[in-house]
Write an enzyme that holds these catalytic residues in place. Structure first.
Site, PDB file in Angstrom:
ATOM      1  N   ILE A 180       0.813  -1.226   0.000  1.00  0.00           N
ATOM      2  CA  ILE A 180       0.000   0.000   0.000  1.00  0.00           C
ATOM      3  C   ILE A 180       0.842   1.270   0.000  1.00  0.00           C
ATOM      4  O   ILE A 180       0.304   2.363  -0.122  1.00  0.00           O
ATOM      5  CB  ILE A 180      -1.002   0.056   1.193  1.00  0.00           C
ATOM      6  CG1 ILE A 180      -0.321   0.467   2.493  1.00  0.00           C
ATOM      7  CG2 ILE A 180      -1.763  -1.245   1.360  1.00  0.00           C
ATOM      8  CD1 ILE A 180      -1.321   0.973   3.533  1.00  0.00           C
ATOM      9  N   LYS A 181       2.157   1.183   0.140  1.00  0.00           N
ATOM     10  CA  LYS A 181       2.985   2.386   0.271  1.00  0.00           C
ATOM     11  C   LYS A 181       3.161   3.096  -1.091  1.00  0.00           C
ATOM     12  O   LYS A 181       2.823   2.546  -2.125  1.00  0.00           O
ATOM     13  CB  LYS A 181       4.322   2.030   0.902  1.00  0.00           C
ATOM     14  CG  LYS A 181       4.192   1.300   2.249  1.00  0.00           C
ATOM     15  CD  LYS A 181       3.613   2.166   3.356  1.00  0.00           C
ATOM     16  CE  LYS A 181       2.939   1.480   4.490  1.00  0.00           C
ATOM     17  NZ  LYS A 181       3.452   0.797   5.544  1.00  0.00           N
ATOM     18  N   ASN A 182       3.726   4.293  -1.069  1.00  0.00           N
ATOM     19  CA  ASN A 182       3.783   5.102  -2.309  1.00  0.00           C
ATOM     20  C   ASN A 182       4.494   4.383  -3.450  1.00  0.00           C
ATOM     21  O   ASN A 182       4.089   4.491  -4.598  1.00  0.00           O
ATOM     22  CB  ASN A 182       4.457   6.449  -2.056  1.00  0.00           C
ATOM     23  CG  ASN A 182       3.573   7.387  -1.258  1.00  0.00           C
ATOM     24  OD1 ASN A 182       2.873   6.936  -0.356  1.00  0.00           O
ATOM     25  ND2 ASN A 182       3.578   8.670  -1.580  1.00  0.00           N
TER      26      ASN A 182
END
Ligand SMILES: *Cc1c(COP(=O)(O)O)cnc(C)c1O
Length: 379
Positions: A180-182
């Protein structure tokens, strides 16, 4: 109502990403090798750090960092309760005590005052979180730190700048590349530091306690005669994962520009819905947010947060909860006897926040759908 479900997040994976991973899969060398080294160099470059150590997750990096810094029984680590609980768990698992600094009610960031209030002569590490992609006041926290090492939880902060400098420029920091991180590796993390000794220790601890040198890292594998210096863990990153992260990093500016555009659209469309309150910006320093999350507070007697999330889901809008505060979860509540009210700003947010959909392949029309659904739920 939307026809299709809009998830709260979705990783952006391009054909070029897939080609890079395929190349590694076809190369005959799929675990840590050249892609690891290249990914480490790229993240060190972004952070203006002298060293970077790729790891299997940010949680794993935290675990071995605590070991490398000799933090354990009788020691304290200052961090927010409003963080991903895995970081708190690692402190607990090495036998140290997590000590929670409250957050600012509007920014959800720890402040120099809240950190200073809980530092003791047992504090061995201060770990602020750049929540949702917005940096904490690093200079202010440094000023109250009494020389205790600051390690930045930069899981939300790939592309975050504080006073014009990227996160990780001044202190050691831990990034996460969870899905889910950038930018993502699927699962993965990176420790960056200017401390050469710490880099050496981290590299050893992440791989069984066998020391590896730069030659080994560049040349695929180490000499079979290499021996254990001190027992370590197994937290290395595969080249399959590293190649994905490395190629995603090339698009970081583009990805974060899109996130920023969508976030500003949310702010504009939510401006006349007083029941749903976005976070406020910190004042007193210049910064660039990586816009990892778009967090709002459900702040109305009309509806509670959990019902709000359930109603949005019925309208095909996914949401997330980042985070449920750590100190009131069963284990911590029972072990330390925390009662509601000890960290008022943390608890207010823990009870009222939710994360609205925000990912680079979304459109402004999707943002409008979310806000329309919010109006329906509130009506
Ligand atoms: C995601 C996250 C972590 C943990 O990252 P992993 O790579 O999943 O271990 C730590 N801290 C924060 C604030 C996070 O959001």
């Amino acid at each position: 109502m939307r026809k299709d479900f809009l998830p709260f997040t979705r990783p952006q994976v391009t054909e070029e990403d897939i080609a890079c991973v395929s190349e590694v899969l076809r190369s005959g060398w799929i675990t840590n090798g050249p892609a690891n080294s290249n990914f480490e160099k790229a993240v060190a470059g972004l952070s203006n750090s002298n060293h970077a150590v790729a790891v299997a997750s940010a949680t794993g990096a935290m675990h071995i960092l605590l070991e490398c810094m000799n933090i354990g029984e009788g020691d304290e680590v200052v961090l927010p309760s409003m963080t991903w609980v895995s970081m708190v768990n690692m402190v607990e698992l090495v036998g140290a005590k997590p000590v929670f600094a409250d957050i600012d009610r509007e920014t959800m960031l720890v402040t120099p005052e809240s950190v200073s209030a809980v530092i003791s002569d047992r504090t061995k590490m201060i770990m602020p979180v750049h929540f949702a992609g917005v940096p904490v006041d690093l200079d202010g926290i440094k000023a109250v730190s009494k020389g205790i090492p600051i390690v930045e939880d930069a899981a939300h902060a790939v592309g975050t700048y504080y006073k014009g400098r990227h996160i990780g420029s001044d202190n050691s920091a831990i990034y996460s590349f969870h899905a889910i991180k950038n930018i993502t590796c699927g699962e993965g993390g990176m420790f960056v530091t200017n401390d050469a000794e710490l880099e050496k220790l981290m590299r050893r601890w992440k791989f069984h306690g066998i020391s590896m040198d730069a030659f080994d890292r560049e040349n695929r594998g180490r000499s079979p005669q290499a021996e254990v210096v001190e027992p370590g863990f197994k937290y290395n990153l595969t080249d399959i994962c590293a190649s994905l992260g490395l190629n995603q990093l090339k698009r970081l500016d583009e990805i974060n520009a899109k996130r920023t555009q969508l976030a500003l659209k949310y702010r504009e469309l939510l401006a006349d819905i007083p029941e749903i309150r976005p976070l406020g910006d910190p004042s007193g320093y210049d910064f660039t947010s990586a816009w990892h999350l778009f967090v709002v507070r459900v702040d109305t007697p009309k509806i509670d947060r959990d019902t709000f999330m359930a109603e949005l889901k019925k309208l095909n809008i996914g949401t997330g909860l980042h985070f449920r505060c750590a100190h009131l979860q069963k284990y911590y509540r029972e072990k330390y006897g925390y009662q509601p009210g000890v960290l008022p700003n943390t608890e207010y947010n823990s009870d009222s926040i939710c994360s609205l959909p925000l990912f680079p392949d979304m459109t402004e029309d999707d943002v409008a759908d979310v806000v329309e659904a919010i109006r329906t739920v509130l009506a």
